[in-house]
Design a protein around this motif. Sequence first.
Motif, short mmCIF file in Angstrom:
data_model
loop_
_atom_site.label_atom_id
_atom_site.label_comp_id
_atom_site.label_asym_id
_atom_site.label_seq_id
_atom_site.Cartn_x
_atom_site.Cartn_y
_atom_site.Cartn_z
N ARG A 10 0.86 -1.18 0.00
CA ARG A 10 0.00 0.00 0.00
C ARG A 10 0.89 1.23 0.00
O ARG A 10 1.80 1.34 0.81
CB ARG A 10 -0.90 -0.02 1.23
N LEU A 11 0.61 2.15 -0.90
CA LEU A 11 1.41 3.36 -1.01
C LEU A 11 0.70 4.55 -0.38
O LEU A 11 1.32 5.36 0.30
CB LEU A 11 1.71 3.65 -2.49
N ALA A 12 -0.58 4.68 -0.62
CA ALA A 12 -1.35 5.82 -0.09
C ALA A 12 -2.82 5.47 -0.10
O ALA A 12 -3.27 4.65 -0.89
CB ALA A 12 -1.11 7.06 -0.95
N GLY A 13 -3.55 6.14 0.76
CA GLY A 13 -4.99 5.97 0.81
C GLY A 13 -5.58 6.89 1.85
O GLY A 13 -4.94 7.16 2.86
N LEU A 14 -6.75 7.39 1.58
CA LEU A 14 -7.42 8.30 2.48
C LEU A 14 -8.65 7.63 3.08
O LEU A 14 -9.41 6.99 2.35
CB LEU A 14 -7.82 9.58 1.73
N PRO A 15 -8.85 7.71 4.39
CA PRO A 15 -9.98 7.03 5.03
C PRO A 15 -11.33 7.43 4.44
O PRO A 15 -11.56 8.60 4.15
CB PRO A 15 -9.88 7.47 6.50
N ARG A 16 -12.18 6.44 4.25
CA ARG A 16 -13.55 6.62 3.77
C ARG A 16 -13.62 7.33 2.42
O ARG A 16 -14.57 8.03 2.13
CB ARG A 16 -14.40 7.34 4.82
#
Length: 159
Positions: A94-100
């Motif tokens: 996983r490199l990046a991700g924003l909650p919801r």
Amino acid sequence: LASTESNVTPAWSPDGRVIAFSSTRTPENPEIWVVRPDGKGLRRLTRTKGDAHVLGDDGFPAWSPDGRSIVFSSNRTGDGEVWVMRRDGTGQRRLAGLPRRDDWAAEFSPDGRWITFHSLGGGADPAREIYAVRADGSGLRRLPIAGTDPAWRPIPNGS
């Protein structure tokens, strides 16, 4: 191709020897595959758990300029997030991700140092935001522009 099969978001490797794409050719979720332009050498790179009704869709593959990595989107952890792997499918992380939010359509910058992607919020009218993150996953920042499917301007020859 079977009528229920969908092959989408093709991306040529920088050397032109391989095409990465997302496909529903398995009974599971869409996965990332590669194939040579002549149709030979088909290989599956991602393997998420579940079936068509369980999260795990992998899509939107894009090559690093040096051809060593592929960035892609996956909702295998619940939200759409940006992932990266080596060209042979190993080293998925996983490199990046924003909650919801759902983060999709990542692209490497021409120098390979940055990755942009769009992020969609939930609800009837989701906010469409563009983000950039360094290729190592650090420095996540929201860009002052709304939209989807960000693209980089090519570097002119000799510059």
